[in-house]
Each structure stands twice: as C-alpha cells, then as structure tokens.
Design a protein around this motif. Sequence first.
Motif, PDB file in Angstrom:
ATOM      1  N   GLY A 396       0.620  -1.331   0.010  1.00  0.00           N
ATOM      2  CA  GLY A 396       0.043  -0.126   0.058  1.00  0.00           C
ATOM      3  C   GLY A 396       0.763   1.337   0.007  1.00  0.00           C
ATOM      4  O   GLY A 396       0.432   2.343  -0.774  1.00  0.00           O
ATOM      5  N   GLU A 397       1.938   1.312   0.642  1.00  0.00           N
ATOM      6  CA  GLU A 397       2.841   2.322   0.550  1.00  0.00           C
ATOM      7  C   GLU A 397       4.322   2.076   1.315  1.00  0.00           C
ATOM      8  O   GLU A 397       4.308   0.847   1.536  1.00  0.00           O
ATOM      9  CB  GLU A 397       2.187   3.673   1.660  1.00  0.00           C
ATOM     10  CG  GLU A 397       2.208   3.119   2.915  1.00  0.00           C
ATOM     11  CD  GLU A 397       1.579   4.142   3.870  1.00  0.00           C
ATOM     12  OE1 GLU A 397       2.018   5.344   3.657  1.00  0.00           O
ATOM     13  OE2 GLU A 397       0.525   3.676   4.345  1.00  0.00           O
ATOM     14  N   PRO A 398       5.222   2.844   1.012  1.00  0.00           N
ATOM     15  CA  PRO A 398       6.557   2.309   1.389  1.00  0.00           C
ATOM     16  C   PRO A 398       6.313   2.266   2.986  1.00  0.00           C
ATOM     17  O   PRO A 398       5.808   2.943   3.416  1.00  0.00           O
ATOM     18  CB  PRO A 398       7.249   3.424   1.349  1.00  0.00           C
ATOM     19  CG  PRO A 398       6.791   4.439  -0.028  1.00  0.00           C
ATOM     20  CD  PRO A 398       5.109   3.917   0.301  1.00  0.00           C
ATOM     21  N   ASP A 420       7.466  -7.153   1.531  1.00  0.00           N
ATOM     22  CA  ASP A 420       6.950  -6.172   1.031  1.00  0.00           C
ATOM     23  C   ASP A 420       6.687  -6.098  -0.302  1.00  0.00           C
ATOM     24  O   ASP A 420       7.570  -5.913  -1.208  1.00  0.00           O
ATOM     25  CB  ASP A 420       8.017  -5.106   1.531  1.00  0.00           C
ATOM     26  CG  ASP A 420       7.768  -3.575   1.463  1.00  0.00           C
ATOM     27  OD1 ASP A 420       6.703  -3.187   0.539  1.00  0.00           O
ATOM     28  OD2 ASP A 420       8.725  -2.633   1.638  1.00  0.00           O
ATOM     29  N   THR A 421       5.577  -5.907  -0.477  1.00  0.00           N
ATOM     30  CA  THR A 421       5.004  -6.081  -2.035  1.00  0.00           C
ATOM     31  C   THR A 421       4.496  -4.899  -2.851  1.00  0.00           C
ATOM     32  O   THR A 421       3.453  -4.142  -2.237  1.00  0.00           O
ATOM     33  CB  THR A 421       3.709  -7.053  -1.927  1.00  0.00           C
ATOM     34  OG1 THR A 421       2.650  -6.328  -1.422  1.00  0.00           O
ATOM     35  CG2 THR A 421       4.202  -8.386  -1.351  1.00  0.00           C
ATOM     36  N   TRP A 423       2.814  -2.793  -5.981  1.00  0.00           N
ATOM     37  CA  TRP A 423       1.798  -2.772  -6.873  1.00  0.00           C
ATOM     38  C   TRP A 423       0.975  -1.786  -6.760  1.00  0.00           C
ATOM     39  O   TRP A 423       1.223  -0.738  -6.030  1.00  0.00           O
ATOM     40  CB  TRP A 423       1.272  -4.380  -7.076  1.00  0.00           C
ATOM     41  CG  TRP A 423       0.515  -4.925  -5.992  1.00  0.00           C
ATOM     42  CD1 TRP A 423       0.854  -5.191  -4.661  1.00  0.00           C
ATOM     43  CD2 TRP A 423      -0.887  -5.035  -5.986  1.00  0.00           C
ATOM     44  NE1 TRP A 423      -0.095  -5.467  -3.794  1.00  0.00           N
ATOM     45  CE2 TRP A 423      -1.083  -5.800  -4.960  1.00  0.00           C
ATOM     46  CE3 TRP A 423      -1.841  -5.186  -7.039  1.00  0.00           C
ATOM     47  CZ2 TRP A 423      -2.448  -5.956  -4.411  1.00  0.00           C
ATOM     48  CZ3 TRP A 423      -3.024  -5.689  -6.676  1.00  0.00           C
ATOM     49  CH2 TRP A 423      -3.313  -6.245  -5.470  1.00  0.00           C
ATOM     50  N   GLN A 424       0.225  -1.921  -7.618  1.00  0.00           N
ATOM     51  CA  GLN A 424      -0.705  -0.829  -7.838  1.00  0.00           C
ATOM     52  C   GLN A 424      -2.204  -1.574  -8.309  1.00  0.00           C
ATOM     53  O   GLN A 424      -2.085  -2.433  -8.955  1.00  0.00           O
ATOM     54  CB  GLN A 424      -0.442   0.219  -9.100  1.00  0.00           C
ATOM     55  CG  GLN A 424       0.807   0.746  -8.790  1.00  0.00           C
ATOM     56  CD  GLN A 424       1.413   1.735  -9.968  1.00  0.00           C
ATOM     57  OE1 GLN A 424       1.377   1.247 -11.229  1.00  0.00           O
ATOM     58  NE2 GLN A 424       1.912   2.965  -9.801  1.00  0.00           N
ATOM     59  N   PRO A 425      -3.274  -0.901  -8.400  1.00  0.00           N
ATOM     60  CA  PRO A 425      -4.644  -1.069  -8.944  1.00  0.00           C
ATOM     61  C   PRO A 425      -4.394  -1.510 -10.689  1.00  0.00           C
ATOM     62  O   PRO A 425      -4.825  -2.448 -11.201  1.00  0.00           O
ATOM     63  CB  PRO A 425      -5.516   0.100  -8.814  1.00  0.00           C
ATOM     64  CG  PRO A 425      -5.250   0.656  -7.643  1.00  0.00           C
ATOM     65  CD  PRO A 425      -3.842   0.473  -7.643  1.00  0.00           C
ATOM     66  N   ASP A 509       5.334   6.399  -9.898  1.00  0.00           N
ATOM     67  CA  ASP A 509       6.072   6.266  -8.581  1.00  0.00           C
ATOM     68  C   ASP A 509       7.673   6.963  -8.798  1.00  0.00           C
ATOM     69  O   ASP A 509       8.062   6.582  -9.944  1.00  0.00           O
ATOM     70  CB  ASP A 509       6.048   5.010  -8.205  1.00  0.00           C
ATOM     71  CG  ASP A 509       5.050   4.709  -7.194  1.00  0.00           C
ATOM     72  OD1 ASP A 509       3.891   5.626  -7.046  1.00  0.00           O
ATOM     73  OD2 ASP A 509       4.939   3.518  -6.578  1.00  0.00           O
ATOM     74  N   LYS A 618      -4.365   5.990   3.447  1.00  0.00           N
ATOM     75  CA  LYS A 618      -3.410   6.873   2.892  1.00  0.00           C
ATOM     76  C   LYS A 618      -3.705   8.300   3.227  1.00  0.00           C
ATOM     77  O   LYS A 618      -4.632   8.765   3.209  1.00  0.00           O
ATOM     78  CB  LYS A 618      -3.439   6.864   1.244  1.00  0.00           C
ATOM     79  CG  LYS A 618      -3.074   5.592   0.676  1.00  0.00           C
ATOM     80  CD  LYS A 618      -1.898   5.799  -0.352  1.00  0.00           C
ATOM     81  CE  LYS A 618      -1.293   4.426  -0.651  1.00  0.00           C
ATOM     82  NZ  LYS A 618      -1.918   3.760  -1.759  1.00  0.00           N
TER      83      LYS A 618
END
Length: 654
Positions: A396-398, A420-421, A423-425, A509, A618
């Motif tokens: 979801g975020e760093p 720690d994955t 990705w994005q929608p 990003d 967020k």
Amino acid sequence: MADEIAIESSLREKRRFKPDPAWSRRANLPGKAAYGRMVKEAEKNFQRYWARHARENVSWFSPWKKILDWKPPFAKWFVGAKTNVSYNCIDRHLEGPNAWRRNKAAIIWEGEPGDRRVLTFGDLHREVGTFANVLKANGVKKGDRVVLYMPLVPELAIAMLACTRIGAVHSIIFGGFSADSIRDRVQDAGAKIVVTADGGWRRGQIVPLKKMVNDAIRKLPEVGRVIVLRRTGQDVPMRKGRDVWWHEQTEGVSPECKPAKLDSEHPLFILYTSGSTGKPKGILHTTGGYLTHVATTARYIFDLKEDDTYWCTADIGWITGHSYVVYGILANGATSVMYEGAPNWPDEERFWQIVDRYRVTVFYTAPTAIRTFMRWGEKRVKKYSLSSLRLLGTVGEPINPEAWMWYRRVVGRNRCPIVDTWWQPETGGILITPLPGAVETTPGSATRPFPGIFPEILNEQGEPCRPDEGGYLVITKPWPGMLRGIYGDPKRFREQYWSKYKDLYFTGDGARRDARGYFWIMGRVDDVMNVAGHRLSTMEIESALVSHRSVAEAAVVGRPDEIKGTAVVGFVSLEGGVEAREELRDELRQHVAREIGPVARPDEIRIAAGLPKTRSGKIMRRLLRDVAAGRETTGDTTTLEDFSVLAALRSDED
Ligand code: WT7
C-alpha cells in the motif's frame, strides 16, 4: 511535477535478513538457486515463461493461438484461449485429484458483531451457481456491468464469482464511499443493476448501504434492478418494481449454472480509483492474463500450501481484496479468512484474536495498519500466541524501517519472513517483492522484481539512472495482469501511463535501485518536493520523523516559499502519553537533519491529533498542502475518512 528529476534519496538502511534454510527447504520456490533459475527462464523468453505459469496455475477450456499480442499500449494475453475465473476458483477444486477439497474451507468469515461462517468449496459452488442464475433471471447478460456495493460478507465474494461465471463485469464500490461517488461510478460503468445490502457493521454502527444507494440512483432511471442482501436487519425503504431481496430471489433457484467459456481477453472487472483529480478512473482488467498473474504470484509470494490459512485484511472493495482476498487465493484452492469490521472493535486486540482463533499462517496487511498497532502498544499483541504465523506481508505504501522491524519482532516474533509487495490497481497483481525463502530482505525495500517483470528507473531524459540515483519507475515489458485500459477513455489511458516514455508503462512512482539491484520505492512522484533545487521524497522525511520515539505518524508536504521555492512542513501525531512540548518541534527538525541531511530539515513542524486519510489509510497530502499554505480546500474530499480531522487541523492554525 518539476522539470528535472534527480530525486535525491538519502535514506540508507543496513539491516539485512537472510532466509532461514529450514524455511527455504519447504518453500514453493525453494531457495536462491531455484529463484535464479526462474529469473533466467523469464529473461530468456518472458512470453514462454508466463505461458508456463498459465498452464500450471490456470485451467483452460481451450488453448491460446498466441501468447501475447502487443500493440503498445494495448496488450492481449493468451489470445484465443477460453477459460472462466469462477471455474478456476471453485469447480476445479471439486474434480480430479483435488476433488477432496469439496469440503475444505474456502472462506472463513467473521462478522464484526462476532457472527461466524465457514463456506467450503462445495458450498461456494452451490451459492455461486444459485446467484449466477439469479443474475441471469434479472436480465444480466455476458458483458453487462454489475455494480456491487456491499459490506465485507461472503455474499460479496459470491456475487463477484457469480458475475465471472456468466461473463458479467463487476465493478465493486467500497462500502465507505458516499452517494455521490456511487452515482458517478454507476453512470460511468453504465450499470443497470446494483447489488447491495441493507447495511454493514463498522465500529458497532450500521453503515446504511441501501439508503446510500437510494440517494445515488434516485435520478438514474437506467438502474432497473437493485438486489438487497439482508445483513443488519433494520427497516430499509424498498422501491416497488426496482428493489428485490437477495433471500427471496435465491429461494428455490437451481444451484447448477455452467461456467461460460470466456475469451481470455473478456473483461473481468472495472475498479474505480479516485486519482488526484475529479473524474474517477475505471481501471479495466480482463480474464486469462489477470488470473495467471494473481494465481502465480499468490502461489510463490505467499507460498500457499494446502494447509495454509491465509488472511489479507484489505477490504474486497480495493484491488488488494480483488486479487489477494478472492481471486489469487481461491484459484490456488487455499483458505481465505475475511473479517467484516474494524480492527478496534470491540477493542484493539481483535486482529490478534482472529489470528489465534483460526490459526492464521499467512498474514497480509498495510503499513498504516502496522503503525496503528504500534501506537496501540505492543502489549496488545504480545498477549496472543500468534504461533501459527509463518509469513507476513505488507502493501500500500513504502513501509518505514521502524514499522518493518516492529512487525517482524512483535507480530512475527523474529520468526516470519516479511514480503513487502509493491504494486498498484493498474498492475493487477504484485510486481516487485521478495520471494520468501529465496530473497534476503532489508527493512524498507520491496527488493527485486517478481521474475517475468521488468522494471527500470529512468531520469527525465529517459536514460537509466545510476545506482542509488532516484528517478521514475517504469515497466519496460508487458505483463499478464496489466490493466487493459481506462474504461471508456483510451485517450486518458495513453496520456496517463504511456506518454511520458514511448511504449513504457509509467507507474507514477519515484524509486531508486541500490548497487545490489534492490528497489526502494519513494511513493508517488506527485509527492516529491523541490526544495532549494533539491528534489526530496516526502516519504523519506516522514520515515525519518516516524523513527523518532515520540512520533506515531507523520506527513510531509511542501509550502510555497519565496526564498527556497518550497518549504518543508511536517505534520506529526504523537505516541500515546507524549506531550506536545514546544522543544519537541526543534528536536524533530534536528532529528531529520541528522537522519537525512540538513537540506531535508523541516522548516515547520505541526503537531496534530490526527492526519487526514483516505478510507484505505493513505494520508491525503493534497489536503495538507492546502492547510500548510493556508488555502481553502477546493479539491474532492469525498474519499476522506474522518472530516473532523481536517477541521481540527485548520482550527489549530495560528
Ligand atoms: C501506490 C498504489 C496494491 C496497491 C493498493 C493501493 C504505493 C503500494 C507499495 C509498497 C511502496 C507502495 C505506490 C503505488 N505502494 N505498495 N510495497 N512500497 N509503495 O492502491 O492507493 O492506488 O496506491 O501505492 O506508490 O503506486 P493505490
């Protein structure tokens, strides 16, 4: 966005964690050598590599004629092949060598009030078949869009799978969105049917979903049908001729519904993301490639085994829930835990109770949730055994290294690898991540691309950045789960993702890659500031602030400044029990200067009781930028979770 991009990235993290050999031996990707082979295979021919995964992880009714048809920016994967997502998530677990899974738990669900249900794959087959027949009886045909606006109950997964069974395209709207957002989305998708519930439970209160739908579609006569699930039980107004009850519709309906043989590129779902400006964007995903991507990544990244009990805490209304609560998990025949409500209902221990009650083995959550748990205190977590856990994930975020280390120690008891994955929608599934058992981790880095994914970091001119030089994150080759477009808006699709660099997917990003080839994601480039000629990542300054023992959460934004161009303003909320002393502001400014360097030292620190967040957790920096500059907020605030936070920040201004 400023004109040059040498994003300065100064955080350096030295701690490293090697995979435990015993863990590696059991892993679906057993160790470094196996990982190396997979990387090589993907580099040699990425299309053939993905085709192998498509064969291994997805069942097809008929084969493809071509693996990939790539006419940038439009990709078609597994061209000409036929499959069905609900078949892959359900039916194939009732046949052949896996037939024993009929009575295995597919979904273990817990409602917020404490009610519980377990649905086996056999149950799911009956429920999905029944509801698919209900959709058909209500006129839903292949390709029609169906809006789902529901609480996190098994019927949401059932409705999704029922859509996929007949080739209808679902568009889920997160249950926290208001009437206006629903109306825009229903209209943009051109949906004629909405599936909802009377309400859902959140922190002991009823979220009035049906009422919201009524307000949203009052002026949309094209919505001819609303199917309403009874969940919370209060009276809701039902409009005659339009609104019907789920339980009445399903009564006596046959559970047998053959899965439609759908083209690999048949649309699967549209998911709206709010984006930073007005009109919502409908991210479009299709069938075969998406399923290949989520099934494969779930198998290797979450290391799914037959006896795992997997829990992703995301709402199904977000992409994380689509891909890794429902599709990627059920496609693997694994057990997915779902929890309807808030993490602090009836108290802050709810998540850990759930982990112990079902003996959850793989746990996937967001950095914002981890920081919240930190604030609630580790005692809350330490009371529970959590001995079933073997793997932890974040998305979801760093994630700031402090939170990563806390997650590892307090939740994982120094025993569980962390993935720690990134990705994005838009990417459909995970693209950059460690593989547990094969990749050494380091707090704050999403490490390496999943084999078969080819990211690059480029500067403004499109040249590759040097090690540790910050730049723009792009993906240079198509991948199976990539978005196929923005629904109804090919122009915006090209502009948003494919115009910055020719034929390369622009993620939006910022990132850097270190000398080892590890990726450090710096967040959205819209969140990069230009301070006195230096480009700084807000996320790194936030991470430095949060590493101070007094700080619970931090958000950093720029404020226009005559001299420096941009001044750095840090909003912080404090740990429980810490007093907002005047000296603390200076202490925090110095702390950042020490951690990152004097250029990053905030010009101003504002101490706040809470920070404005979206419903997915967020921080809404856009709003904070307005507060910092003393401006009125003009943009969209419909996704704000708690309006009182914004009001408090404003009244705190001096
Ligand atoms: C943005 C997407 C599956 C995403 C759900 C939220 C940031 C996501 C990471 C990570 C650093 C991350 C990126 C990305 N992000 N995961 N592991 N490390 N940053 O969807 O709200 O549209 O956000 O979340 O900036 O672009 P979203």
